[in-house]
Scaffold this motif. Structure first.
Motif, PDB file in Angstrom:
ATOM      1  N   ASN A   1      40.629  39.173  38.932  1.00  0.00           N
ATOM      2  CA  ASN A   1      40.120  38.707  37.639  1.00  0.00           C
ATOM      3  C   ASN A   1      41.239  38.090  36.809  1.00  0.00           C
TER       4      ASN A   1
ATOM      5  N   VAL B   1      41.976  34.590  38.097  1.00  0.00           N
ATOM      6  CA  VAL B   1      40.885  33.674  37.750  1.00  0.00           C
ATOM      7  C   VAL B   1      40.922  33.314  36.269  1.00  0.00           C
ATOM      8  N   LEU B   2      41.118  34.306  35.433  1.00  0.00           N
ATOM      9  CA  LEU B   2      41.130  34.072  33.986  1.00  0.00           C
ATOM     10  C   LEU B   2      42.319  33.216  33.572  1.00  0.00           C
TER      11      LEU B   2
ATOM     12  N   ALA C   1      41.738  29.720  34.478  1.00  0.00           N
ATOM     13  CA  ALA C   1      40.741  29.091  33.602  1.00  0.00           C
ATOM     14  C   ALA C   1      41.284  28.844  32.194  1.00  0.00           C
TER      15      ALA C   1
ATOM     16  N   TYR D   1      42.709  31.277  30.119  1.00  0.00           N
ATOM     17  CA  TYR D   1      42.739  32.452  29.249  1.00  0.00           C
ATOM     18  C   TYR D   1      44.105  33.127  29.326  1.00  0.00           C
TER      19      TYR D   1
ATOM     20  N   GLN E   1      33.516  34.835  40.697  1.00  0.00           N
ATOM     21  CA  GLN E   1      34.411  34.311  39.670  1.00  0.00           C
ATOM     22  C   GLN E   1      33.630  33.465  38.676  1.00  0.00           C
ATOM     23  N   ARG E   2      32.724  32.679  39.189  1.00  0.00           N
ATOM     24  CA  ARG E   2      31.892  31.831  38.337  1.00  0.00           C
ATOM     25  C   ARG E   2      31.046  32.672  37.375  1.00  0.00           C
TER      26      ARG E   2
ATOM     27  N   LEU F   1      33.294  34.044  34.511  1.00  0.00           N
ATOM     28  CA  LEU F   1      33.587  33.009  33.515  1.00  0.00           C
ATOM     29  C   LEU F   1      32.352  32.661  32.685  1.00  0.00           C
TER      30      LEU F   1
ATOM     31  N   ILE G   1      31.795  35.401  30.084  1.00  0.00           N
ATOM     32  CA  ILE G   1      32.697  35.243  28.945  1.00  0.00           C
ATOM     33  C   ILE G   1      32.229  34.095  28.055  1.00  0.00           C
ATOM     34  N   ASP G   2      31.770  33.006  28.654  1.00  0.00           N
ATOM     35  CA  ASP G   2      31.228  31.891  27.866  1.00  0.00           C
ATOM     36  C   ASP G   2      30.012  32.337  27.050  1.00  0.00           C
TER      37      ASP G   2
END
Length: 118
Positions: free
Chosen positions: A5, A8-9, A12, A14, A89-90, A93, A96-97
């Motif tokens: 995580n 991935v974050l 992206a 973050y 992962q998608r 994300l 979080i969106d």
């Protein structure tokens, strides 16, 4: 999973304050790091649970997403959402969106599979 995580974050865009596996470390991080969001698993090492982490985050005004196999009943009072394992992962994300949208007063674009927004 926490380190996956984290990767991935960061990828992206973050900023990850910390990845910890105990309640004490999580609570310390919440108070010291002023995170914008906490991802909390229900099962942690060293005693206590993600519910304890969520309580500390809630008290500090930090939203929480539980990322766990089964969302605890206490989650609705302490968290903004729950993402069921296993998740992609998608999906992380997108969850979080959705939280960002809810906090901003907008309707989320989509809720990912396995995500419940409270």
């Amino acid at each position: 999973m926490a380190f996956d995580n984290e990767y991935v974050l960061r990828d992206a865009g973050y900023r990850v304050v910390a990845s910890v596996d105990t309640v004490d470390a999580a609570v310390e991080t919440i108070h010291a790091g002023s995170p914008d969001l906490v991802l909390a698993d229900l099962h942690l090492s060293g005693g206590g649970t993600g519910v304890d982490v969520a309580q500390a985050a809630h008290d500090a005004g930090v939203p929480v997403i539980f990322v766990t196999g089964a969302c605890p009943e206490a989650a609705r009072a302490l968290a903004i959402g729950c993402l069921a394992k296993p998740y992609s992962q998608r999906d992380l994300l997108a969850a979080i969106d959705a939280v960002d949208a809810k906090i901003a007063g907008r309707a989320p674009k989509r809720l990912p599979r396995g995500f419940t927004l409270f």
